[in-house]
Design an enzyme around this catalytic site. Sequence first.
Site, mmCIF file in Angstrom:
data_model
loop_
_atom_site.group_PDB
_atom_site.id
_atom_site.type_symbol
_atom_site.label_atom_id
_atom_site.label_comp_id
_atom_site.label_asym_id
_atom_site.label_seq_id
_atom_site.Cartn_x
_atom_site.Cartn_y
_atom_site.Cartn_z
ATOM 1 N N ARG A 196 -4.043 -5.444 4.326
ATOM 2 C CA ARG A 196 -3.634 -6.051 5.585
ATOM 3 C C ARG A 196 -3.078 -7.439 5.285
ATOM 4 N NH1 ARG A 196 -3.447 -1.731 7.487
ATOM 5 N NH2 ARG A 196 -4.562 -0.919 9.304
ATOM 6 N N GLU B 24 2.982 -9.600 10.992
ATOM 7 C CA GLU B 24 3.873 -8.450 10.971
ATOM 8 C C GLU B 24 4.506 -8.171 12.337
ATOM 9 O OE1 GLU B 24 1.863 -5.767 8.281
ATOM 10 O OE2 GLU B 24 2.773 -4.117 9.385
ATOM 11 N N HIS C 198 5.415 -1.819 5.593
ATOM 12 C CA HIS C 198 4.133 -1.159 5.914
ATOM 13 C C HIS C 198 4.278 0.380 5.874
ATOM 14 C CE1 HIS C 198 0.091 -1.896 8.164
ATOM 15 N NE2 HIS C 198 0.014 -0.828 7.379
#
Length: 349
Positions: free
Chosen positions: A249, A278, A296
């Site tokens: 993450r 993000e 991602h």
Amino acid sequence: MGLTDMRVFVTRKIPGPGMKILEGSGAAVTVCQSREDAGVTREELLAGVRSSDVLVPLLTEPIDREVLAANERLLGVAQMAVGFNNIDVEAATDLGVPVTNTPGVLTETTADCAWALILASARRVPQAHNYMVGGNYKLWGPNLLLGDDVGPGGSGIRKVLGVIGYGRIGQAVAKRAWGFDMDVLAFDPYNRDGVESSEFASWADFDDLLERSDFVTLHNLLTEETHHLIGAAELRKMKPTAHLINAARGPVVDEKALVQALQEGWIGGAGLDVYEDEPAMAPGLAECENAVLLPHVASATSDTRGLMATMAANNAIAHLRRERAPNVVNPEVYETEAYRNRIGTSGSA
Ligand code: DGY
């Protein structure tokens, strides 16, 4: 129990196998996909939760207390992701809402992608690709696009892979390192026994791992304790030739500090699949020649996303049936009064 009068709210269309299960369940399925790129708005999310029995969200949607409290009949949240840091699980438990995720099925795929980042960062694959498609390749050169060895190369010196977070994915990454004749160090504050009994890695203290590794790869959960686990001080402890890989993450890394580290050569390179804010990137990151940047996609294969969707859909159906869901992340919820009130029974689940 018949599901024909039940309703599921899916925030964005999940892959086919999952949609098929949901639609075949008899429940009414609403998919909010007004803007595939922008995602669901807060208003759409709240309205969807209010009018549904089960919510199927994605990791991009903050499922906070307000969302969870928006419908006292909400029977569960079935997220299509293994990570669930976007969900206030404590609030869900307080409110009696079971939350499920999709563990296991994406382990190998995510480990493959971490390795894609390791190799791409070490061997400068994106730079070489850009060089080629930019029409720059005129003549083979002995100094052209020199990278770093991942395996022992011609020198026979074994490289060190440092794995932070030794759960399912960290272990799968460590296992692959053996094919590259690497030494693997692992650190996991929550799973020291797992590391010590592993055939693939030896335990290291956090600082020791940072100092000795040629590649540091992150596979821990994002929690309050792991927020900015890698900041300026940690980056400065790494070798100037080391590569940092993050497929966990974004907020585990202080991205501003990472940009400085890449610009000033505190480390050799980075391979990132996730970002602190993000989908935005920290200023300067996109310009760093020594960063390999992915959007991602670590679990993004057709098979794996299909399996994740299947798992999320089956979890959703268990919630609809008021059954104990197989992948619940807050199992203690089933013992709460709030849950019993919610499902309208006085016995246990
Ligand atoms: C997850 O599942 O948590 C990943 O980040 C997306 O697959």
